[in-house]
Design a protein around this motif. Structure first.
Motif, PDB file in Angstrom:
ATOM      1  N   GLN A  20      -7.342   0.205 -25.627  1.00 55.99           N
ATOM      2  CA  GLN A  20      -8.000   1.160 -24.567  1.00 55.99           C
ATOM      3  C   GLN A  20      -9.076   1.562 -24.986  1.00 55.99           C
ATOM      4  O   GLN A  20     -10.097   1.996 -24.268  1.00 55.99           O
ATOM      5  CB  GLN A  20      -6.791   2.547 -24.582  1.00 55.99           C
ATOM      6  CG  GLN A  20      -6.942   3.194 -23.448  1.00 55.99           C
ATOM      7  CD  GLN A  20      -5.830   4.214 -23.115  1.00 55.99           C
ATOM      8  OE1 GLN A  20      -5.297   4.667 -24.444  1.00 55.99           O
ATOM      9  NE2 GLN A  20      -5.770   4.823 -22.343  1.00 55.99           N
ATOM     10  N   GLN A  21      -9.294   1.552 -26.227  1.00 53.30           N
ATOM     11  CA  GLN A  21     -10.817   2.168 -26.852  1.00 53.30           C
ATOM     12  C   GLN A  21     -11.620   0.780 -26.444  1.00 53.30           C
ATOM     13  O   GLN A  21     -13.060   1.209 -26.402  1.00 53.30           O
ATOM     14  CB  GLN A  21     -10.443   2.266 -28.664  1.00 53.30           C
ATOM     15  CG  GLN A  21      -9.590   3.273 -28.967  1.00 53.30           C
ATOM     16  CD  GLN A  21      -9.939   3.149 -30.398  1.00 53.30           C
ATOM     17  OE1 GLN A  21     -10.903   3.385 -31.004  1.00 53.30           O
ATOM     18  NE2 GLN A  21      -8.658   3.212 -30.824  1.00 53.30           N
ATOM     19  N   VAL A  22     -11.344  -0.263 -26.341  1.00 54.74           N
ATOM     20  CA  VAL A  22     -12.415  -1.391 -25.977  1.00 54.74           C
ATOM     21  C   VAL A  22     -12.596  -1.468 -24.466  1.00 54.74           C
ATOM     22  O   VAL A  22     -13.989  -1.318 -24.227  1.00 54.74           O
ATOM     23  CB  VAL A  22     -11.540  -2.621 -26.446  1.00 54.74           C
ATOM     24  CG1 VAL A  22     -12.560  -3.767 -25.960  1.00 54.74           C
ATOM     25  CG2 VAL A  22     -11.612  -2.790 -27.873  1.00 54.74           C
ATOM     26  N   GLU A  56     -16.407  -7.098 -24.808  1.00 55.57           N
ATOM     27  CA  GLU A  56     -15.374  -6.362 -25.394  1.00 55.57           C
ATOM     28  C   GLU A  56     -14.619  -7.012 -26.267  1.00 55.57           C
ATOM     29  O   GLU A  56     -14.218  -6.347 -27.311  1.00 55.57           O
ATOM     30  CB  GLU A  56     -14.253  -6.159 -24.046  1.00 55.57           C
ATOM     31  CG  GLU A  56     -14.701  -5.377 -22.813  1.00 55.57           C
ATOM     32  CD  GLU A  56     -13.940  -5.537 -21.736  1.00 55.57           C
ATOM     33  OE1 GLU A  56     -13.929  -4.574 -20.907  1.00 55.57           O
ATOM     34  OE2 GLU A  56     -13.181  -6.422 -21.631  1.00 55.57           O
ATOM     35  N   ALA A  57     -14.479  -8.311 -26.331  1.00 51.63           N
ATOM     36  CA  ALA A  57     -14.114  -9.150 -27.549  1.00 51.63           C
ATOM     37  C   ALA A  57     -15.069  -8.932 -28.843  1.00 51.63           C
ATOM     38  O   ALA A  57     -14.449  -8.649 -29.968  1.00 51.63           O
ATOM     39  CB  ALA A  57     -14.183 -10.485 -27.276  1.00 51.63           C
ATOM     40  N   SER A  61     -13.747  -7.232 -32.481  1.00 49.14           N
ATOM     41  CA  SER A  61     -13.750  -7.818 -33.658  1.00 49.14           C
ATOM     42  C   SER A  61     -14.535  -6.607 -34.527  1.00 49.14           C
ATOM     43  O   SER A  61     -14.275  -7.071 -35.784  1.00 49.14           O
ATOM     44  CB  SER A  61     -14.756  -8.983 -33.314  1.00 49.14           C
ATOM     45  OG  SER A  61     -16.031  -8.771 -33.062  1.00 49.14           O
ATOM     46  N   GLY A  62     -15.144  -6.008 -34.290  1.00 51.47           N
ATOM     47  CA  GLY A  62     -15.670  -4.912 -35.231  1.00 51.47           C
ATOM     48  C   GLY A  62     -14.903  -3.684 -35.589  1.00 51.47           C
ATOM     49  O   GLY A  62     -15.355  -2.812 -36.287  1.00 51.47           O
ATOM     50  N   MET A  63     -13.774  -3.698 -35.099  1.00 51.75           N
ATOM     51  CA  MET A  63     -12.810  -2.457 -35.233  1.00 51.75           C
ATOM     52  C   MET A  63     -12.043  -2.744 -36.547  1.00 51.75           C
ATOM     53  O   MET A  63     -11.679  -3.905 -36.948  1.00 51.75           O
ATOM     54  CB  MET A  63     -12.033  -2.399 -33.837  1.00 51.75           C
ATOM     55  CG  MET A  63     -12.627  -1.831 -32.715  1.00 51.75           C
ATOM     56  SD  MET A  63     -11.476  -1.644 -31.477  1.00 51.75           S
ATOM     57  CE  MET A  63     -10.632  -0.206 -32.086  1.00 51.75           C
ATOM     58  N   GLU A  64     -11.849  -1.550 -37.380  1.00 56.11           N
ATOM     59  CA  GLU A  64     -10.866  -1.556 -38.616  1.00 56.11           C
ATOM     60  C   GLU A  64      -9.780  -2.262 -38.331  1.00 56.11           C
ATOM     61  O   GLU A  64      -8.954  -1.874 -37.153  1.00 56.11           O
ATOM     62  CB  GLU A  64     -11.076  -0.082 -38.828  1.00 56.11           C
ATOM     63  CG  GLU A  64     -10.218  -0.077 -40.497  1.00 56.11           C
ATOM     64  CD  GLU A  64     -10.169   1.384 -40.925  1.00 56.11           C
ATOM     65  OE1 GLU A  64      -9.458   1.616 -41.986  1.00 56.11           O
ATOM     66  OE2 GLU A  64     -10.615   2.438 -40.378  1.00 56.11           O
TER      67      GLU A  64
END
Length: 224
Positions: A20-22, A56-57, A61-64
């Protein structure tokens, strides 16, 4: 996302939250589940498959907590390449004892005239073999062939012999012990060398799957 340390409910909530954040917080959860969230993995490892744009991908990929993000690939069926895919190439060293191996196939029969069952280069059957070939074809590398039908009732389209009625038994037998056949293809698609896992092994076929038997089983289920 690495090793799974969460229970299924917690993992599901986390996956949906990250997705949802993405793609935007204004997206309803049910829409995420129906369109963007394709599959969740919560047993042996932690992660999910989702339908995303490249942007979006990259954001995901940069999320914790994300170990890696990689795209799915479109693969083509390649039936003549199965043994190569499994790491057993045609050049693999083979034992001279291979022709003493006997593989029993319980299926819909076999079509002996197929090139995959050619007897070229074969010697006599292993001395330990005591079975027979019955009915309307001569055995070659197929050293045994019998058919069984308890009720004796045959469909007009069935062969009253070990001969294959629908091709399934021949396909199964050739996958296990079919000879090497060059330029094999399906309707001219994906031409290649077809072969079994143990090409020089001997085949014994028992035809136990028949058209009328399938109908009888289906009928029995429908009456329950």
């Amino acid at each position: 996302m690495g090793h799974n340390t969460l229970d299924d409910a917690s993992a599901s909530s986390l996956h949906l939250s990250m997705l949802q954040q993405v793609i935007g917080r204004d997206s309803a959860n049910h829409m995420l589940q129906r369109y963007n969230m394709l599959q969740r993995y919560t047993k042996s490892f932690h992660g999910f498959a989702a339908r995303l744009t490249e942007e979006e991908a990259a954001k995901l990929s940069g999320m914790e907590g994300i170990v890696s993000v990689f795209p799915s690939r479109m693969n083509k069926m390649a039936t003549t390449s199965s043994w190569d895919f499994l790491g057993f190439p045609i050049t693999a060293k083979r034992s001279t004892k291979e022709s003493d191996i006997i593989i029993g196939v319980f299926d819909s029969g076999i079509w002996p005239e197929s090139p995959t069952f050619s007897d070229k280069g074969y010697g006599p059957p292993p001395a330990k073999w005591k079975g027979i070939c019955e009915a309307n074809f001569t055995c070659n590398n197929i050293i045994g062939a019998r058919h069984f039908k308890a009720d004796g009732m045959y469909d007009p389209k069935e062969f009253k012999s070990p001969r294959d009625d629908d091709g399934h038994g021949s396909h199964t037998a050739s996958t296990a012990a079919g000879n090497i056949v060059s330029n094999a293809n399906l309707l001219s698609l994906h031409s290649g060398t077809a072969r079994g896992g143990v090409p020089r092994a001997r085949i014994v076929v028992y035809k136990i799957c028949c058209t009328t038997r399938k109908k009888a089983i289906t009928g029995a289920k429908s009456r329950r």
